[in-house]
Design a protein around this motif. Structure first.
Motif, PDB file in Angstrom:
ATOM      1  N   TRP A   1      -9.382  -6.333   4.422  1.00 38.91           N
ATOM      2  CA  TRP A   1      -9.211  -7.631   3.752  1.00 38.91           C
ATOM      3  C   TRP A   1      -8.536  -8.627   4.698  1.00 38.91           C
ATOM      4  O   TRP A   1      -8.945  -9.786   4.782  1.00 38.91           O
ATOM      5  CB  TRP A   1      -8.381  -7.446   2.487  1.00 38.91           C
ATOM      6  CG  TRP A   1      -7.968  -8.719   1.818  1.00 38.91           C
ATOM      7  CD1 TRP A   1      -8.685  -9.454   0.917  1.00 38.91           C
ATOM      8  CD2 TRP A   1      -6.724  -9.421   1.990  1.00 38.91           C
ATOM      9  NE1 TRP A   1      -7.977 -10.565   0.528  1.00 38.91           N
ATOM     10  CE2 TRP A   1      -6.770 -10.570   1.170  1.00 38.91           C
ATOM     11  CE3 TRP A   1      -5.589  -9.181   2.758  1.00 38.91           C
ATOM     12  CZ2 TRP A   1      -5.714 -11.475   1.096  1.00 38.91           C
ATOM     13  CZ3 TRP A   1      -4.533 -10.075   2.684  1.00 38.91           C
ATOM     14  CH2 TRP A   1      -4.598 -11.208   1.861  1.00 38.91           C
TER      15      TRP A   1
ATOM     16  N   THR B   1       0.814  -1.227   0.000  1.00 39.98           N
ATOM     17  CA  THR B   1       0.000   0.000   0.000  1.00 39.98           C
ATOM     18  C   THR B   1       0.839   1.265   0.000  1.00 39.98           C
ATOM     19  O   THR B   1       0.317   2.344  -0.270  1.00 39.98           O
ATOM     20  CB  THR B   1      -0.910   0.037   1.237  1.00 39.98           C
ATOM     21  OG1 THR B   1      -0.105   0.121   2.421  1.00 39.98           O
ATOM     22  CG2 THR B   1      -1.789  -1.204   1.295  1.00 39.98           C
TER      23      THR B   1
ATOM     24  N   LEU C   1      -5.851   2.966   1.013  1.00 41.12           N
ATOM     25  CA  LEU C   1      -5.405   1.651   0.559  1.00 41.12           C
ATOM     26  C   LEU C   1      -5.041   0.767   1.757  1.00 41.12           C
ATOM     27  O   LEU C   1      -5.382  -0.417   1.799  1.00 41.12           O
ATOM     28  CB  LEU C   1      -4.190   1.792  -0.363  1.00 41.12           C
ATOM     29  CG  LEU C   1      -4.451   2.247  -1.795  1.00 41.12           C
ATOM     30  CD1 LEU C   1      -3.124   2.398  -2.534  1.00 41.12           C
ATOM     31  CD2 LEU C   1      -5.358   1.266  -2.525  1.00 41.12           C
TER      32      LEU C   1
ATOM     33  N   SER D   1      -8.205  -0.391   3.506  1.00 44.63           N
ATOM     34  CA  SER D   1      -8.868  -1.463   2.757  1.00 44.63           C
ATOM     35  C   SER D   1      -8.097  -2.771   2.870  1.00 44.63           C
ATOM     36  O   SER D   1      -8.693  -3.852   2.971  1.00 44.63           O
ATOM     37  CB  SER D   1      -9.012  -1.061   1.283  1.00 44.63           C
ATOM     38  OG  SER D   1      -9.876   0.052   1.146  1.00 44.63           O
ATOM     39  N   ALA D   2      -6.765  -2.691   2.873  1.00 43.54           N
ATOM     40  CA  ALA D   2      -5.946  -3.896   3.015  1.00 43.54           C
ATOM     41  C   ALA D   2      -6.125  -4.506   4.406  1.00 43.54           C
ATOM     42  O   ALA D   2      -6.188  -5.737   4.553  1.00 43.54           O
ATOM     43  CB  ALA D   2      -4.479  -3.573   2.759  1.00 43.54           C
TER      44      ALA D   2
ATOM     45  N   LEU E   1       0.925  -2.036  -5.092  1.00 41.62           N
ATOM     46  CA  LEU E   1      -0.431  -2.100  -5.651  1.00 41.62           C
ATOM     47  C   LEU E   1      -0.663  -1.001  -6.677  1.00 41.62           C
ATOM     48  O   LEU E   1      -1.226  -1.245  -7.755  1.00 41.62           O
ATOM     49  CB  LEU E   1      -1.459  -1.981  -4.523  1.00 41.62           C
ATOM     50  CG  LEU E   1      -1.742  -3.245  -3.720  1.00 41.62           C
ATOM     51  CD1 LEU E   1      -2.528  -2.905  -2.458  1.00 41.62           C
ATOM     52  CD2 LEU E   1      -2.508  -4.264  -4.563  1.00 41.62           C
TER      53      LEU E   1
ATOM     54  N   ARG F   1     -10.221   2.287  -4.813  1.00 43.50           N
ATOM     55  CA  ARG F   1      -9.299   3.249  -4.206  1.00 43.50           C
ATOM     56  C   ARG F   1      -8.162   3.606  -5.167  1.00 43.50           C
ATOM     57  O   ARG F   1      -7.753   4.766  -5.254  1.00 43.50           O
ATOM     58  CB  ARG F   1      -8.705   2.679  -2.909  1.00 43.50           C
ATOM     59  CG  ARG F   1      -9.717   2.338  -1.832  1.00 43.50           C
ATOM     60  CD  ARG F   1     -10.578   3.520  -1.465  1.00 43.50           C
ATOM     61  NE  ARG F   1     -11.463   3.234  -0.348  1.00 43.50           N
ATOM     62  CZ  ARG F   1     -12.458   4.016   0.040  1.00 43.50           C
ATOM     63  NH1 ARG F   1     -12.686   5.137  -0.609  1.00 43.50           N
ATOM     64  NH2 ARG F   1     -13.231   3.687   1.054  1.00 43.50           N
TER      65      ARG F   1
ATOM     66  N   TYR G   1      -1.241  -1.228 -10.756  1.00 41.51           N
ATOM     67  CA  TYR G   1      -2.402  -0.576 -11.388  1.00 41.51           C
ATOM     68  C   TYR G   1      -1.946   0.300 -12.560  1.00 41.51           C
ATOM     69  O   TYR G   1      -2.593   0.321 -13.615  1.00 41.51           O
ATOM     70  CB  TYR G   1      -3.147   0.265 -10.352  1.00 41.51           C
ATOM     71  CG  TYR G   1      -4.445   0.844 -10.858  1.00 41.51           C
ATOM     72  CD1 TYR G   1      -5.604   0.085 -10.876  1.00 41.51           C
ATOM     73  CD2 TYR G   1      -4.509   2.156 -11.310  1.00 41.51           C
ATOM     74  CE1 TYR G   1      -6.804   0.613 -11.335  1.00 41.51           C
ATOM     75  CE2 TYR G   1      -5.700   2.696 -11.773  1.00 41.51           C
ATOM     76  CZ  TYR G   1      -6.849   1.920 -11.785  1.00 41.51           C
ATOM     77  OH  TYR G   1      -8.021   2.452 -12.250  1.00 41.51           O
TER      78      TYR G   1
ATOM     79  N   LEU H   1      -4.992  -8.899  -3.302  1.00 41.18           N
ATOM     80  CA  LEU H   1      -5.498  -7.567  -2.984  1.00 41.18           C
ATOM     81  C   LEU H   1      -5.842  -6.788  -4.238  1.00 41.18           C
ATOM     82  O   LEU H   1      -6.829  -6.044  -4.279  1.00 41.18           O
ATOM     83  CB  LEU H   1      -4.466  -6.793  -2.158  1.00 41.18           C
ATOM     84  CG  LEU H   1      -4.388  -7.144  -0.675  1.00 41.18           C
ATOM     85  CD1 LEU H   1      -3.139  -6.543  -0.040  1.00 41.18           C
ATOM     86  CD2 LEU H   1      -5.620  -6.643   0.049  1.00 41.18           C
TER      87      LEU H   1
ATOM     88  N   ILE I   1     -10.202  -2.287  -3.276  1.00 36.73           N
ATOM     89  CA  ILE I   1      -8.846  -1.825  -3.589  1.00 36.73           C
ATOM     90  C   ILE I   1      -8.812  -1.199  -4.974  1.00 36.73           C
ATOM     91  O   ILE I   1      -8.212  -0.130  -5.185  1.00 36.73           O
ATOM     92  CB  ILE I   1      -7.842  -2.990  -3.498  1.00 36.73           C
ATOM     93  CG1 ILE I   1      -7.755  -3.529  -2.066  1.00 36.73           C
ATOM     94  CG2 ILE I   1      -6.476  -2.574  -4.013  1.00 36.73           C
ATOM     95  CD1 ILE I   1      -7.045  -2.627  -1.096  1.00 36.73           C
ATOM     96  N   GLN I   2      -9.471  -1.859  -5.959  1.00 41.58           N
ATOM     97  CA  GLN I   2      -9.520  -1.304  -7.309  1.00 41.58           C
ATOM     98  C   GLN I   2     -10.143   0.090  -7.308  1.00 41.58           C
ATOM     99  O   GLN I   2      -9.680   0.997  -7.997  1.00 41.58           O
ATOM    100  CB  GLN I   2     -10.332  -2.233  -8.223  1.00 41.58           C
ATOM    101  CG  GLN I   2      -9.590  -3.476  -8.661  1.00 41.58           C
ATOM    102  CD  GLN I   2      -8.572  -3.180  -9.751  1.00 41.58           C
ATOM    103  OE1 GLN I   2      -8.845  -2.405 -10.670  1.00 41.58           O
ATOM    104  NE2 GLN I   2      -7.397  -3.795  -9.654  1.00 41.58           N
TER     105      GLN I   2
ATOM    106  N   GLU J   1      -9.361  -7.211  -5.417  1.00 42.89           N
ATOM    107  CA  GLU J   1     -10.458  -6.792  -4.533  1.00 42.89           C
ATOM    108  C   GLU J   1     -11.135  -5.532  -5.084  1.00 42.89           C
ATOM    109  O   GLU J   1     -10.466  -4.541  -5.374  1.00 42.89           O
ATOM    110  CB  GLU J   1      -9.934  -6.512  -3.125  1.00 42.89           C
ATOM    111  CG  GLU J   1      -9.556  -7.744  -2.332  1.00 42.89           C
ATOM    112  CD  GLU J   1     -10.796  -8.540  -1.914  1.00 42.89           C
ATOM    113  OE1 GLU J   1     -11.750  -7.932  -1.401  1.00 42.89           O
ATOM    114  OE2 GLU J   1     -10.784  -9.767  -2.131  1.00 42.89           O
TER     115      GLU J   1
END
Length: 470
Positions: free
Chosen positions: A262, A249, A255, A258-259, A351, A288, A355, A279, A285-286, A282
């Motif tokens: 999870w 993150t 992030l 959210s992690a 992450l 964010r 992306y 992750l 996560i996507q 998820e």
């Protein structure tokens, strides 16, 4: 579920250690010490509201950052996003209410006055009455040698509804109480991207001369966040898991939250070396990651793509664009989006880097003119398919970016005297604009380069060569 007001006591800042956001707090304390106004700029999920809440409500921490001699300072959080209507009377009443709600922090002799002025004017519709009451309170604070900072979060959202009268009011208050009053605003992006902005240029300079960018948390703050959000499990993540959460993150607040969620909800977690794929798939996560990505300009997105995808440097005019990317990467580092690791630039977390690899190739980049060859480029792509009118108009816009151009200004820039003598309608301009948007915009229905602005007696367009954030 009813949403709590953004400044309601009980938010996470009460649990933060005194060392929370040390560098940012040190910066804001310097501004307050010299009576300077400024902006706290943070992308979605960066914790901007958390920092401003911490600053306002943890005054004992702020005092530790202020240089001697110690002076009285009152930080007043003002929620401008709950204005019932954008009238002057309502605006003054909201400011009076903000002082009333913090009256216990006022000098004891002024606490009854703050309550009295609020109650006497809470139903006033004539703006002169609450304005006079506000000025009386500020005069009394000035006489008490108390410095006042109006802290206005989500100021960019407020600017979309602001009227010229409200903008002039903010300027006038600051000018009347220059040695007592300052402003601290929280925004997601630069004020230049608000085409409806009705603030005087001097006031914009006042807010943007001092800027504090907010990015990922420090490692110590990120570890505290992990502990706070996973303590309900009874057993905290082990050191290896914490290290992986931080690396994935980058310590970016939403992030990381959210992690942690999870981690709490996944009963059979895979080995930590496979967390990147788990992750990254998820939906939370996507979402964010998309929020961070869409808060960047097209030029910033393409610069990050060049950084992550490692595209080969090309020769010729495009080398100028790559040099521009180096400047953009440096600016992104100030925002915390990327950082240097072992001598090379990297995205703030694995992450986000993954992306960028996934979506980065879709970014268009900046629109720019190579002065030597007089070639217009969109990113690295020469724009050879423009009509003569599109070329003339775009070149004018590239040479005069981020300015409001009326329909008449643009017609004069792209049509000859003879054409204008025979008559050029706004519809002719709209047709050229439509053609440019089809060729330049990622989504012509939601333009980021050629943006409308509406004014009187006529509207026009603003041009952002970098492609403004969405």
């Amino acid at each position: 579920m009813e949403q709590r007001p953004s400044w309601e006591p009980g938010w996470p800042w009460q649990d933060h250690l005194a060392t929370y956001r040390t560098e940012e707090m040190r910066t804001l304390a310097r501004w307050i010490a010299i009576g300077a106004s400024g902006s706290v700029v943070g992308l979605r999920g960066s914790g901007r509201s958390n920092l401003l809440g911490f600053l306002c409500h943890r005054t004992e921490v702020l005092r530790g950052y202020l240089p001697p001699p110690v002076f009285d300072v009152l930080l007043v959080p003002v929620d401008l996003n709950n204005l019932p209507d954008p009238t002057l009377a309502t605006f003054y009443r909201v400011l009076l209410r903000a002082f009333y709600e913090l009256r216990t922090r006022l000098p004891s002799v002024l606490q009854p006055l703050a309550a009295q002025l609020f109650y006497e004017n809470r139903a006033a519709t004539d703006p002169f009455l609450p304005q006079s009451a506000l000025r009386e309170l500020l005069f009394q604070l000035q006489a008490s040698e108390c410095r006042v900072v109006l802290v206005m979060d989500r100021f960019d959202a407020f600017c979309r509804m602001i009227t010229p009268e409200l903008g002039d009011t903010l300027v006038g208050l600051r000018d009347s109480f220059r040695d007592t009053l300052s402003y601290l605003v929280g925004i997601r992006q630069s004020l230049i991207y608000l085409e409806t902005l009705e603030l005087a240029s001097d006031f914009i300079r006042l807010l943007t001369t001092h800027t504090c960018y907010l990015g990922p948390l420090s490692e110590a703050d990120a570890r505290q966040l992990i502990a706070r959000h996973t303590k309900v499990a009874g057993a905290l993540p082990n050191e290896q898991e914490i290290t992986h959460l931080l690396a994935l993150t980058g310590g970016y607040p939403t992030l990381l939250k959210s992690a942690c969620q999870w981690w709490l909800l996944t009963a059979n977690r895979p080995p930590s070396e496979r967390w990147l794929g788990a992750l990254g798939g998820e939906p939370a996560i996507q979402h964010r990651l998309h929020e961070v990505w869409s808060g960047l300009t097209q030029e910033e997105q393409q610069a990050l793509s060049e950084l992550v995808l490692g595209q080969e440097r090309r020769q010729g005019a495009v080398a100028l664009q790559l040099a521009r990317h180096e400047e953009v990467i440096h600016a992104l580092s100030l925002k915390g989006v990327c950082r240097q690791v072992e001598g090379r630039w990297r995205c703030f977390g694995a992450l986000f880097e993954a992306y960028v690899r996934q979506v980065g190739g879709l970014s268009r980049g900046a629109i720019w003119l190579d002065e030597q060859s007089q070639t217009l480029y969109h990113g690295a792509v020469p724009q050879d398919n423009l009509t003569p009118k599109e070329r003339s108009l775009l070149e004018f816009l590239v040479r005069h970016p981020r300015q409001r151009h009326s329909y008449t200004d643009l017609i004069v820039s792209a049509w000859s005297d003879e054409d204008r003598y025979h008559g050029v309608t706004n519809d002719s301009l709209f047709q050229v604009i439509r053609g440019l948007r089809q060729k330049l915009e990622p989504n012509p229905a939601e333009p980021v380069y050629l943006v409308n602005w509406r004014g009187k007696p006529e509207g026009g367009y603003l041009f952002f060569p970098e492609g403004r954030p969405q």
